[in-house]
Design a protein around this motif. Structure first.
Motif, PDB file in Angstrom:
ATOM      1  N   ASP A 112      78.815   8.891  36.056  1.00 39.93           N
ATOM      2  CA  ASP A 112      77.719   9.293  36.820  1.00 39.93           C
ATOM      3  C   ASP A 112      77.046  10.673  37.260  1.00 39.93           C
ATOM      4  O   ASP A 112      76.518  10.549  37.298  1.00 39.93           O
ATOM      5  CB  ASP A 112      78.092   8.520  38.238  1.00 39.93           C
ATOM      6  N   GLU A 113      78.416  11.594  37.951  1.00 42.26           N
ATOM      7  CA  GLU A 113      78.636  12.804  38.335  1.00 42.26           C
ATOM      8  C   GLU A 113      77.649  13.890  36.613  1.00 42.26           C
ATOM      9  O   GLU A 113      76.823  14.834  36.910  1.00 42.26           O
ATOM     10  CB  GLU A 113      79.830  13.326  38.283  1.00 42.26           C
ATOM     11  N   LEU A 149      76.272  12.525  34.580  1.00 45.37           N
ATOM     12  CA  LEU A 149      75.203  12.320  33.784  1.00 45.37           C
ATOM     13  C   LEU A 149      74.347  12.959  34.439  1.00 45.37           C
ATOM     14  O   LEU A 149      72.385  12.827  34.177  1.00 45.37           O
ATOM     15  CB  LEU A 149      75.018  10.534  34.120  1.00 45.37           C
ATOM     16  N   THR A 150      74.451  12.828  36.389  1.00 50.14           N
ATOM     17  CA  THR A 150      73.832  13.027  37.086  1.00 50.14           C
ATOM     18  C   THR A 150      73.224  15.238  36.603  1.00 50.14           C
ATOM     19  O   THR A 150      71.640  15.293  36.990  1.00 50.14           O
ATOM     20  CB  THR A 150      73.756  12.666  37.927  1.00 50.14           C
ATOM     21  N   VAL A 151      74.131  15.748  36.425  1.00 51.14           N
ATOM     22  CA  VAL A 151      73.753  17.072  36.431  1.00 51.14           C
ATOM     23  C   VAL A 151      73.031  17.672  34.915  1.00 51.14           C
ATOM     24  O   VAL A 151      72.327  18.862  35.276  1.00 51.14           O
ATOM     25  CB  VAL A 151      75.148  17.681  37.091  1.00 51.14           C
ATOM     26  N   ASN A 152      73.970  16.734  33.760  1.00 48.07           N
ATOM     27  CA  ASN A 152      73.742  17.031  32.888  1.00 48.07           C
ATOM     28  C   ASN A 152      72.496  16.582  32.068  1.00 48.07           C
ATOM     29  O   ASN A 152      72.605  15.217  31.857  1.00 48.07           O
ATOM     30  CB  ASN A 152      74.758  17.501  31.873  1.00 48.07           C
ATOM     31  N   ASN A 164      71.978   0.818  36.726  1.00 56.11           N
ATOM     32  CA  ASN A 164      71.884   2.225  36.266  1.00 56.11           C
ATOM     33  C   ASN A 164      70.771   2.884  36.024  1.00 56.11           C
ATOM     34  O   ASN A 164      69.887   4.439  35.761  1.00 56.11           O
ATOM     35  CB  ASN A 164      73.061   3.708  37.196  1.00 56.11           C
ATOM     36  N   PRO A 216      71.057   4.434  32.651  1.00 59.95           N
ATOM     37  CA  PRO A 216      70.785   5.608  32.872  1.00 59.95           C
ATOM     38  C   PRO A 216      69.914   6.217  31.081  1.00 59.95           C
ATOM     39  O   PRO A 216      69.904   4.984  30.332  1.00 59.95           O
ATOM     40  CB  PRO A 216      72.441   5.979  32.266  1.00 59.95           C
ATOM     41  N   SER A 217      69.358   7.257  31.289  1.00 60.49           N
ATOM     42  CA  SER A 217      67.806   7.677  30.308  1.00 60.49           C
ATOM     43  C   SER A 217      69.339   8.334  29.301  1.00 60.49           C
ATOM     44  O   SER A 217      68.715   9.704  28.551  1.00 60.49           O
ATOM     45  CB  SER A 217      67.199   8.501  31.237  1.00 60.49           C
ATOM     46  N   ARG A 250      61.659  10.175  30.120  1.00 59.79           N
ATOM     47  CA  ARG A 250      62.381   9.258  31.213  1.00 59.79           C
ATOM     48  C   ARG A 250      62.981   7.861  31.514  1.00 59.79           C
ATOM     49  O   ARG A 250      63.257   6.922  32.110  1.00 59.79           O
ATOM     50  CB  ARG A 250      62.045   9.535  33.254  1.00 59.79           C
TER      51      ARG A 250
END
Length: 216
Positions: free
Chosen positions: A37-38, A40-43, A66, A68-69, A134
């Motif tokens: 999760d971290e 995918l949020t940052v990179n 979630n 994820p994109s 997105r």
């Protein structure tokens, strides 16, 4: 192309990372869902490879929750029809363990190419808007919750709006050439999209041809 690998078995995680790096991919690897999760949020990634069952939880439930994109490939020892259908509905591909590293690499490359294909940043059809980057869908300005498979089917219909798209084309576009969903899965995806898009109806069945979409 950059890939995130989520696998709790360290030996397998290292083997997958080494195989993908050897094929020219940039690879980040983590062992649990909070780390994923971290990351995918940052990179920004072109593909994420999730082991299905992790000590920190079921990765399919994480992806469903979630959205994820990024295209998702599930690795799983669960090979029942129900498990395969669930993986194809909420991810972009699945691979049953044990698997050949060459096949894994080929599937990851296919998913990455799908992302890198040249598409307009936003697709529109009447009051329907698809933000490709997105992976977001809005109708009349309202954000809709769609699964990865629903997004891919809708994306191709809008890209080809006004013309019929065959069932075979939709399956090949949304499920990847390596897999074929059960015969009723595409119909189920179309049914859910019609429900989520609400009235007036935009997706129409073209007898003996497939489906088409157009402004209501």
């Amino acid at each position: 192309m950059r890939v995130l690998v989520i696998e709790d078995n360290e030996d397998l995680r290292l083997a997958i990372g080494g195989s993908l790096r050897g094929a020219g991919f940039a690879v980040d690897s983590v062992g649990d869902l909070p780390q994923a999760d971290e990351a995918l949020t940052v990179n920004a990634y072109d593909c994420a490879v999730f082991d299905r069952m992790l000590p920190s939880g079921d990765s399919l439930a994480y992806v469903r929750r979630n959205r994820p994109s990024v295209p998702v490939l599930f690795l799983t020892a669960r090979d029942s029809v129900a498990d395969r259908i669930a993986g194809l509905e909420h991810g972009d591909d699945y691979l049953v363990k044990p698997f050949a590293m060459d096949e894994l690499t080929a599937r990851v490359r296919s998913l990455c190419r799908r992302v890198s294909a040249s598409l307009p940043p936003v697709l529109r059809c009447g009051d329907l808007e698809i933000d490709v980057g997105r992976r977001a869908v809005r109708r009349a300005g309202v954000l809709l919750t769609v699964t990865p498979k629903e997004f891919m089917v809708l994306e191709l219909l809008v890209l080809r709006q006004g013309a019929p798209v065959s069932r075979t084309e939709l399956v090949e576009y949304a499920w990847d050439e390596h897999v074929a969903p059960a015969s009723n899965v595409l119909a189920g995806v179309i049914k859910q999209l019609r429900k989520k898009l609400r009235e007036p109806e935009m997706i129409r069945t073209v007898r003996d041809h497939g489906y088409t979409i157009g402004p209501a």
